[in-house]
Scaffold this active site. Structure first.
Site, PDB file in Angstrom:
ATOM      1  N   ASN A 135      25.939 -23.888  -3.009  1.00 18.78           N
ATOM      2  CA  ASN A 135      26.713 -25.121  -3.000  1.00 18.78           C
ATOM      3  C   ASN A 135      26.231 -26.064  -1.922  1.00 18.78           C
ATOM      4  OD1 ASN A 135      28.374 -24.822  -5.130  1.00 18.78           O
ATOM      5  ND2 ASN A 135      30.097 -23.999  -3.982  1.00 18.78           N
ATOM      6  N   HIS A 165       0.822  -1.197   0.000  1.00 15.73           N
ATOM      7  CA  HIS A 165       0.000   0.000   0.000  1.00 15.73           C
ATOM      8  C   HIS A 165       0.867   1.262   0.000  1.00 15.73           C
ATOM      9  CE1 HIS A 165      -3.681   2.164   0.986  1.00 15.73           C
ATOM     10  NE2 HIS A 165      -2.964   2.860   1.841  1.00 15.73           N
ATOM     11  N   GLU A 187      -2.139  -5.030  -4.298  1.00 16.26           N
ATOM     12  CA  GLU A 187      -2.816  -4.465  -3.142  1.00 16.26           C
ATOM     13  C   GLU A 187      -4.258  -4.963  -3.074  1.00 16.26           C
ATOM     14  OE1 GLU A 187      -4.113  -0.558  -3.498  1.00 16.26           O
ATOM     15  OE2 GLU A 187      -3.525   0.039  -1.489  1.00 16.26           O
TER      16      GLU A 187
END
Lengths: 703, 120
Positions: free
Chosen positions: A416, A48, A70
């Protein structure tokens, strides 16, 4: 009044990025079906705010896009729509997209629209889905009607008695009406009660206006917009253009509407000119982005840090005043003592001030850590692994510049761990492990360093595989006997990869050697320890800050060099009996059960006039990447903190030197880069972290 | 000088509103949420309050309701900042005692124009 909105852009971008971070981390915490209201609220508020700000500051691409987010969040928040996993994934994508858009805008570039449009369509598809209970969006505003020629309206305005208690004031509305055109006002007071019954807080007056204006009815309606429910309002056109009658609008709650022809003589303007131009207000070109150079990044500093700086500057001012007072007096023995005391205080204050100034750039490492929940979530989904991410020591502070360069190597290491380290749930179950693997990021201070550990409870490094690969690549020989640690160390070699296949996650040509190089560029180090079946730990050590270092000043011929104190293990006088020649002009010193190669700075840097006799010199033993070497110097001078200046920026890169500093007497002194120096000395095979001579083997070197 | 309390959890909006109002000759105090605003309003008088609706800790509607119940703010203009998608909040705000609303996005000129409806 014109206000340059661009002055608010920096803050807007900063808070928007913060908002996106908050959205992201809250979204990651969301479990569809078990969502908690406050989490949804936080996410909604962030979206918002970004929408409100971007709309206000003219970034319509962002506000248009945020609008659908929103709306969806609002529906979820209001319980109109059930949150499902698809929403979370889509919202996360939207966060990425918004971040990219805002980054582009911050760099004064046009944001990429395509992804945003695609995502927007997906949001709209959800919003228009049949399970929505929401009514379609109403049109925001109609174009303002404007007539060329004045029209007269009759306006009846009868507030309900409680009007004042809404904070509205009829007087201001009348003033506003008068600004629209020519206004004639009749105040009607026949409903004002007798004084005894009069309640001073109520409104008894009502009004009839005749307004001749070119602005049209909607401009009038707008004035009464806030009180339409708190008053009886009738607006009737009673004069103006015959040709284009404006439709009468009669609110249903107005009983006493007045006939259009009433009372006011109809004005008849020249009837042929009836073409109505819909004048659209020309919006001034937006030249509003000039203040947002992305390189001028800012940091938010806690007010306590600023306060303590102000205190310290205060102290400094007092000391300065004291010293200047002494300076004005005649020099006596007591004034010298006072001077010395003052100088000591000055030194103390300066050091405090310096430390506190450095603290300003320190940010909690959570700035880096916070990106990992998302990363881990995305990767583990791709790999079909179950992963729990633990973050420890998020509040540990680190210099901002270090932090920025730390995040790439860390991402690589975490990837990794997820890809190579952790096993699939099935494999884990088969080994009697919890199907959910754990990756832990831990940050803490140790001495002048910050240590960051990346731990996983996966299968550990496969030493056999690494060894074979290294033999294949010619990094080691078949007959070489290496310890487990030495084998593990091989993964940091350039071009080394144990991945059988190049996967999407890792093995994309960026190897561990790059990780190590990047960390070394920060004057840090990275090590690995691993146990088969139990897991691996990568440990990154970094200096707390880049700009200042504790240095040991050393004398070589007539030059002063600085060796970072942190690398120094010890300094000693050489016992010639323990020095041996090992060929290639290299000498080593036997120190307890180690052999320390001796590096001669005067040789490396071509200085004449240095002391060459070993018994008259000193050896500074330094450690780098687990190797110890001795640096031969004429003399040890003071230890002091030095401010590092970049040689590259002011001159050019010099091998073996990491930077320069300016000493108290104004001379420039070079700071030695230990690992560069070792390379420069030829002690190490090019491209290898191995030393040319095997210094750990006790045999072969005559003691 | 008329004194206005500007409430918004977004720092950039707060700055923009504050700057605009100050430039127009108002005295402005800023608050970052409803609860902070309410405390300020109890300590000092304001001629008008402009508040965002969505805020942490205490939202704008609650703030307006609380303020309107205070004798000092019985007649004070209390404006809410809302977005076009939050227009249904309008009636909720009115019921809580809001004087009116300003629809986001707005520019400084619009803000001042709207403010003229309630304070001069």
């Amino acid at each position: 009044m014109s206000i340059d909105l661009s002055q608010f852009f920096d803050v807007f971008f900063e808070e928007s990025f913060e908002g996106l971070d908050a959205m992201e981390s809250e979204l990651l915490n969301l479990e569809p079906g078990k969502e908690d209201q406050e989490t949804i609220n936080t996410i909604f508020r962030a979206a918002h705010s970004i929408k409100g700000g971007s709309g206000t500051f003219g970034f319509t691409a962002v506000s248009d896009f945020t609008h659908v987010l929103e709306t969806l969040l609002d529906q979820i928040r209001n319980g109109q729509r059930q949150l499902v996993a698809e929403h979370v994934n889509l919202l996360l994508k939207a966060v990425d997209c918004l971040r990219a858009m805002l980054t582009a805008l911050q760099a004064q570039e046009e944001p990429e629209r395509q992804e945003a449009n695609e995502l927007k369509q997906r949001f709209e598809a959800i919003l228009n889905g049949e399970n929505s209970t929401d009514a379609p969006e109403q049109a925001i505003s109609e174009p303002e009607e404007q007539a060329d020629l004045p029209i007269t309206f009759q306006i009846d305005f009868k507030p309900l008695p409680y009007l004042f208690k809404t904070g509205n004031e009829p007087l201001y509305m009348i003033a506003e009406l008068s600004e629209l055109g020519e206004l004639e006002t009749q105040a009607l007071h026949d409903e004002v009660p007798k004084l005894k019954q009069l309640n001073a807080e109520d409104c008894y007056l009502y009004w009839r206006f005749f307004l001749t204006t070119t602005r049209g009815e909607s401009a009038i309606r707008e004035i009464f917009e806030w009180v339409e429910d708190d008053a009886e309002i009738t607006i009737v056109q009673c004069g103006g253009l015959f040709e284009e009658p404006v439709e009468q609008v009669e609110p249903s709650d107005t009983p006493q509407s007045v006939p259009a022809e009433a009372e006011v003589p109809v004005q008849t303007p020249a009837s042929s000119k009836t073409v109505q131009e819909n004048k659209k207000e020309t919006v001034p070109a937006k030249d509003a982005r000039k203040n947002t150079d992305p390189s001028t990044t800012s940091i938010r500093v806690g007010i306590d840090k600023v306060d303590s700086l102000i205190n310290m500057v205060g102290e400094l001012v007092i000391t300065q005043a004291m010293l200047s007072q002494i300076g004005e007096q005649e020099i006596t023995e007591s004034s010298i003592a006072a001077l010395q005391e003052g100088l000591a205080q000055l030194a103390h204050n300066t050091r405090d001030l310096q430390e506190n100034v450095m603290r300003i750039r320190m940010l909690p490492i959570s700035f880096v850590f916070s990106r990992f929940p998302r990363l881990v979530r995305d990767i583990s989904q791709k790999l079909n692994k179950q992963v729990e991410l633990k973050l420890i020591g998020e509040q540990t502070e680190l210099d901002k510049t270090v932090m920025e360069k730390l995040s790439d190597p860390m991402v690589h290491l975490v990837r990794n761990s997820l890809d190579h380290g952790l096993e699939t749930p099935e494999e884990r179950i088969a080994q009697g492990k919890d199907p959910v693997g754990t990756v832990t990021l831990n940050a803490f201070h140790q001495g002048g360093n910050i240590v960051i550990e990346i731990m996983d409870d996966g299968k550990g490094l496969d030493t056999e595989k690494i060894r074979n690969k290294a033999i294949q690549n010619g990094l080691i020989q078949e007959q070489d006997e290496l310890t487990v640690d030495e084998i593990n160390e091989l993964i940091f070699m350039p071009g080394f990869s144990t991945a059988d296949n190049v996967s999407e996650i890792s093995g994309r040509g960026v190897g561990m050697d790059v990780v190590r190089k990047n960390i070394q560029a920060l004057n840090g180090s990275v090590e690995v320890s691993s146990e088969a079946g139990v897991g691996s730990t990568f440990t990154i050590r970094l200096p707390l800050t880049l700009a200042i270092l504790d240095g040991q000043l050393v004398q070589v011929a007539d030059h002063t060099y600085i060796i970072p104190l942190i690398s120094i293990v010890e300094s000693l006088q050489i016992d010639i009996a323990k020095v041996s020649n090992v060929g290639k002009g290299l000498q080593v010193l036997r120190l307890r059960d180690e052999y320390i190669p001796i590096l001669r700075l005067y040789d490396i840097f071509n200085h004449k006039g240095a002391r060459e006799e070993l018994d008259k010199t000193l050896l500074v033993v330094v450690e780098n990447d687990n190797y110890k070497v001795g640096i031969l110097v004429d003399d040890l001078l003071a230890q002091q903190q030095v401010v590092i200046k970049s040689l590259e920026a002011n001159y050019q890169r010099v091998d073996g030197i990491s930077g320069a500093t300016i000493l108290g007497d104004g001379t420039v002194s070079l700071i030695i880069d230990i690992s560069g120096l070792i390379k420069l000395s030829g002690l190490r095979r090019p491209g290898s972290s191995e030393l040319l001579v095997d210094l750990k083997a006790d045999e072969g070197i005559p003691a | 000088m008329k004194k206005i309390l500007a409430v918004d959890d977004s720092a950039s909006m707060r700055q923009m509103v504050g700057f605009t109002l100050k430039k127009a000759g108002f005295d402005v105090v800023e608050a970052k949420d409803g609860s902070e605003a309410l405390n300020l309003a109890k300590q000092q008088g304001f001629d008008a309050v402009i508040s965002d609706v969505n805020m942490p800790v205490m939202d704008g509607i609650t703030l307006i309701r609380e303020l309107r119940s205070l004798p000092d703010y019985k007649f004070t203009p209390l404006l809410m900042l809302t977005t076009e998608s939050g227009l249904d909040k309008k009636s909720e705000g009115k019921a809580a005692g809001a004087t009116g609303w300003i629809v986001k996005p707005f520019n400084p000129e619009q803000l001042l124009a709207v403010l003229k409806k309630v304070i001069r």
